[in-house]
Write an enzyme that holds these catalytic residues in place. Structure first.
Site, PDB file in Angstrom:
ATOM      1  N   ALA A 146       0.860  -1.187   0.000  1.00 37.51           N
ATOM      2  CA  ALA A 146       0.000   0.000   0.000  1.00 37.51           C
ATOM      3  C   ALA A 146       0.900   1.242   0.000  1.00 37.51           C
ATOM      4  O   ALA A 146       2.072   1.166   0.350  1.00 37.51           O
ATOM      5  CB  ALA A 146      -0.918   0.009   1.215  1.00 37.51           C
ATOM      6  N   PHE A 147       0.323   2.393  -0.360  1.00 37.29           N
ATOM      7  CA  PHE A 147       1.165   3.597  -0.517  1.00 37.29           C
ATOM      8  C   PHE A 147       1.765   4.060   0.809  1.00 37.29           C
ATOM      9  O   PHE A 147       2.724   4.829   0.838  1.00 37.29           O
ATOM     10  CB  PHE A 147       0.362   4.722  -1.183  1.00 37.29           C
ATOM     11  CG  PHE A 147      -0.346   5.626  -0.214  1.00 37.29           C
ATOM     12  CD1 PHE A 147      -1.581   5.294   0.293  1.00 37.29           C
ATOM     13  CD2 PHE A 147       0.253   6.815   0.220  1.00 37.29           C
ATOM     14  CE1 PHE A 147      -2.221   6.121   1.211  1.00 37.29           C
ATOM     15  CE2 PHE A 147      -0.379   7.646   1.127  1.00 37.29           C
ATOM     16  CZ  PHE A 147      -1.621   7.299   1.632  1.00 37.29           C
ATOM     17  N   LYS A 148       1.232   3.588   1.935  1.00 38.21           N
ATOM     18  CA  LYS A 148       1.770   3.983   3.231  1.00 38.21           C
ATOM     19  C   LYS A 148       3.264   3.643   3.361  1.00 38.21           C
ATOM     20  O   LYS A 148       3.965   4.249   4.155  1.00 38.21           O
ATOM     21  CB  LYS A 148       1.006   3.283   4.362  1.00 38.21           C
ATOM     22  CG  LYS A 148      -0.497   3.465   4.355  1.00 38.21           C
ATOM     23  CD  LYS A 148      -0.916   4.822   4.888  1.00 38.21           C
ATOM     24  CE  LYS A 148      -2.376   4.913   5.308  1.00 38.21           C
ATOM     25  NZ  LYS A 148      -3.390   4.649   4.273  1.00 38.21           N
ATOM     26  N   ASP A 149       3.704   2.655   2.585  1.00 38.67           N
ATOM     27  CA  ASP A 149       5.118   2.277   2.641  1.00 38.67           C
ATOM     28  C   ASP A 149       6.046   3.435   2.259  1.00 38.67           C
ATOM     29  O   ASP A 149       7.183   3.492   2.718  1.00 38.67           O
ATOM     30  CB  ASP A 149       5.395   1.107   1.683  1.00 38.67           C
ATOM     31  CG  ASP A 149       4.846  -0.211   2.221  1.00 38.67           C
ATOM     32  OD1 ASP A 149       4.906  -0.422   3.439  1.00 38.67           O
ATOM     33  OD2 ASP A 149       4.359  -1.019   1.416  1.00 38.67           O
ATOM     34  N   LEU A 165       6.349   5.225   5.515  1.00 34.78           N
ATOM     35  CA  LEU A 165       6.636   4.443   6.718  1.00 34.78           C
ATOM     36  C   LEU A 165       7.882   3.563   6.599  1.00 34.78           C
ATOM     37  O   LEU A 165       8.336   3.011   7.593  1.00 34.78           O
ATOM     38  CB  LEU A 165       5.418   3.623   7.128  1.00 34.78           C
ATOM     39  CG  LEU A 165       4.385   4.484   7.883  1.00 34.78           C
ATOM     40  CD1 LEU A 165       3.057   3.769   7.993  1.00 34.78           C
ATOM     41  CD2 LEU A 165       4.905   4.887   9.254  1.00 34.78           C
TER      42      LEU A 165
END
Ligand SMILES: *Cc1c(COP(=O)(O)O)cnc(C)c1O
Length: 764
Positions: free
Chosen positions: A103-106, A109
């Site tokens: 997911a784009f959160k990577d 994060l």
């Protein structure tokens, strides 16, 4: 560059401080004092990490530039294939899901933990940070991976029992890092979020944690260190469009962003402020359409029921980052007023010129039919979040728009399959296989691996039990983890060694059971090393208790005794409150082991060359090429080190001696370069293997099997009995081939696929 609080613009702090603090004492969020200009036309050909370095340098002005580049490169090395990939279909899709958790959160994060560690270290902050995060699915796993075994930072993730997808749940609950805990909380995301907020405002708990030098922080997108990395991909995709001649440089382009907490789209607003030619930023909501209503009417009304949708990462009623936009459009005074209204009445009014934005929302039915239509018409598979954005683009009749594709469709396989009109199974992994069959889209490797992972986190609580969980988690004993090692490496007799990603881990705590401690001192290597370290520094020994969890096979040439020695020494350092100077630890460990070739890589990680000269240890670490992986063939019998030593002759011919030094030099260089042909030749040895291999029954058959497989070569690990096989990273056949052939032999063998551990021993 300074950062201000949205609720107090007189508060000005550095980037490092803003990242460490996460949120301002006054409840405000940190924002940059100004927007630096960045001209993409002069930076069209940069690779992702270099572009990120240039842009982030404009904000993180108190980071050492060289260190920052290193941090960025290391963080994004976790991405599979391309970092940000652009798919040119009827619309342009910016695929942001090729990181570790799909997911784009990577994007933020994978980087934030390293920025935070650097900031803490350089500011001289030694306290422990406890990251407390509520997740609607994607933030949790991305944060767990980002903070994986990070020293001095623990992470506790709360996810709602209702709402996260099956894959999101398995991703989180199978996390095996030593510094994490994942808890299911009864209710929906708002309940989890409220529980976390309650802890953050609980002075009593904060005081109890402070007594242990623990401070709370968050991985949610309120931290400015999560927002800034997301600016980069807006510039990146623009450059890609120009390179692909879809637009000419300077031409304005629109972005449509599936939105929940308003973090992702706000990064786009920042990019525009920095000079990126942006036409419109389009806010796409699912049926929790608070934001759409706000941008249309000027009233933010969170007085409504949270709906559970097939795009769960957008199931949010309070979009934290909107506060930043309101600040940029008005003042700290006004933000304070509006946020007070929101907290008290769940509603506020704010009208301004939002002409750079457009908005819309998609119902569940529209989301599903968009997945189906996009697959049918454009042969392109999208996840439900991306589908929300695509639906808005279609409804607004926009052309040449960049759609931010925020998650892999495989994270939501059952929803995507049923949108495509297919039957779905109770077993989500069968749905993944089915989706693959239909689409042919590559399954992300981390999702593939998930199938066989064990569930580790099973705690399920209700809201009022969370305080207790936090305090229990903070109280748990420290642990030391030390990697397995493989020494000798062909001609590198008694000098080369490498660390592998298989670990012995031990809990330790001060104990008052003196008798038990004394007993252990007599016959347990960990306790002996612990006591020895106290003697070295002439300090009075403090009784402790170790609880070893052993994963490394004993007496098989995989360095399990070296791990015990290192565990004992490091625990002693910790109890004595000495800083963990790895060179000091190596000196004592070598003293105990008699030679440094196993303890060096165990302590430092990676591959090492080491020697003992005049009682002094010398060591150099080097990096084995990423193209190489390992397969340990572990027989079910031991070879005693003593016998293995006795098997060796007292002298060697000049010819054999020259043979070995020439092979050793070629070996080191070819391990670094990854040249397979050279490695195969260079691994030959005339000092120990010809004598020791004789002690292994069936060795001729085993060598023949390896020869016939696609494997590169093999060597005897340590003094045996493990045979270490080197493979090409892409080699998928050798393991199966060797396994099948070994079954035809008499002996019992265990096969362990391994990779180099680059970190070495650590304490959590
Ligand atoms: C978090 C998330 C969003 C929403 O992003 P915000 O920054 O919270 O607006 C959209 N899609 C996916 C897949 C997400 O994980």
């Amino acid at each position: 560059m300074k950062f201000l609080s949205t609720r107090n613009s007189n508060l000005k702090i550095s980037a490092r401080e803003a990242i460490v603090r996460g949120i301002s004492h006054d409840g405000g969020l940190f924002v940059p004092e100004s927007f630096p200009k960045f001209d993409i036309s002069e930076n069209l050909n940069l690779k992702y990490t270099d572009l990120a370095h240039k842009i982030l340098s404009l904000y993180l002005t108190d980071f050492d530039s060289h260190e920052l580049l290193k941090i960025i490169e290391e963080s994004y090395a976790s991405f599979e294939d391309e970092i940000a990939k652009v798919a040119y279909k009827k619309d342009f899709y910016l695929e942001l899901y090729h990181g570790r958790t799909s997911a784009f959160k990577d994007f933020a994060l994978c980087l934030l933990p390293n920025l935070l560690s650097y900031a803490k270290k350089s500011l001289g902050i030694k306290d422990k940070t406890l990251i407390l995060t509520a997740t609607s699915g994607d933030t949790g796993k991305a944060a767990l991976e980002g903070f994986y075994n990070t020293e001095n930072i623990d992470i506790l993730v709360l996810y709602p029992t209702e709402g996260v997808s099956a894959i999101q749940k398995k991703q989180m609950t199978s996390t095996d890092s030593l510094n994490s805990k994942v808890i299911a909380i009864d209710g929906n995301f708002d309940d989890a979020q409220a529980a976390v907020k309650k802890i953050f405002n609980d002075e009593d708990i904060k005081e109890k944690l402070k007594e242990k030098n623990i401070y709370l922080s968050s991985a949610n997108s309120i931290n400015i260190g999560r927002l800034l990395p997301q600016i980069v991909y807006y510039f990146y995709v623009y450059a890609d469009l120009v390179r692909e001649e879809k637009i000419s440089c300077g031409h304005k382009i629109s972005f449509c962003v599936p939105t929940g907490n308003f973090g992702d789209i706000l990064a786009g607003y920042y990019a525009k402020k920095m000079g990126l030619p942006v036409e419109k930023l389009i806010i796409a909501s699912n049926s929790n359409n608070v934001l759409t209503d706000f941008f249309k009417t000027g009233t933010y009304d969170a007085n409504r029921e949270l709906k559970k949708t097939i795009s769960p990462s957008m199931d949010i009623l309070v979009s934290s980052n909107l506060e930043r936009l309101i600040y940029h459009k008005s003042s700290d005074e006004l933000v304070k007023e509006k946020m007070k209204e929101l907290a008290e009445k769940h509603i506020f009014e704010f009208k301004d010129d939002f002409s750079e934005f457009l908005c819309g929302y998609a119902s569940e039915e529209e989301t599903k039919s968009t997945i189906e239509k996009t697959f049918r018409e454009d042969n392109y598979l999208i996840d439900p979040h991306t589908a929300v954005a695509k639906n808005i683009v279609d409804k607004l009749g926009l052309k040449n728009t960049v759609i931010l594709s925020t998650a892999s469709p495989y994270k939501f396989s059952s929803s995507v399959l049923s949108a495509l009109g297919e039957n779905i199974s109770q077993d989500e992994f069968e749905n993944i296989d089915e989706l693959y069959k239909i689409s042919g889209v590559k399954i992300p490797s981390e999702i593939k691996k998930l199938r066989d992972k064990k569930i580790i986190h099973k705690t399920k609580i209700n809201k009022d039990e969370i305080e207790n969980e936090v305090l229990e988690f903070a109280k748990r004993p420290k642990r030391i983890s030390v990697p397995a090692t493989s020494a000798n490496l062909g001609p590198g007799f008694d000098s080369l060694g490498l660390a592998l990603n298989l670990y012995n881990t031990s809990e330790f705590k001060i104990s008052d059971d003196i008798e038990n401690f004394k007993d252990n001192l007599k016959n347990n290597l960990i306790y002996k090393a612990y006591a020895h370290t106290f003697e070295v520094y002439k300090e009075k020994i403090v009784p402790v208790e170790f609880k070893l969890e052993s994963k490394i096979p004993m007496s098989r040439g995989l360095g399990s005794s070296a791990t015990c020695v290192v565990i004992g020494i490091m625990a002693a350092f910790d109890v004595m409150n000495r800083s963990l100077d790895k060179k000091e630890i190596l000196k004592i460990a070598t003293d105990l082991e008699g030679h440094p070739d196993n303890v060096s890589p165990a302590i430092f990680g990676g591959a090492t060359a080491s020697l003992l000269d005049d009682d002094k240890v010398f060591v150099e670490k080097f990096k084995i090429s990423d193209k190489i992986k390992f397969l340990a063939l572990v027989p079910d019998f031991k070879l005693s080190t003593e016998l293995a030593r006795k098997a060796l002759p007292d002298s060697y011919s000049k010819k054999d001696f020259v043979f070995n030094i020439s092979h050793l030099s070629l070996l080191i260089l070819s391990l670094i370069s990854g040249d397979k042909e050279n490695i195969k030749i260079a691994l030959k040895d005339k000092i120990h293997e010809p004598y020791r291999f004789k002690e292994i029954p069936e060795i001729d058959e085993i060598e023949k099997i390896i020869d016939e497989s696609p494997a590169i070569a093999q060597y005897l690990s340590g003094s045996g009995s493990t045979i270490m096989i080197l493979l090409d990273k892409r080699d998928k056949d050798s393991e199966k081939f060797i396994k099948n052939k070994l079954e035809e032999l008499n002996g019992k063998y265990l096969l362990l696929p391994l990779e180099v551990d680059s970190r070495g021993a650590f304490i959590i």
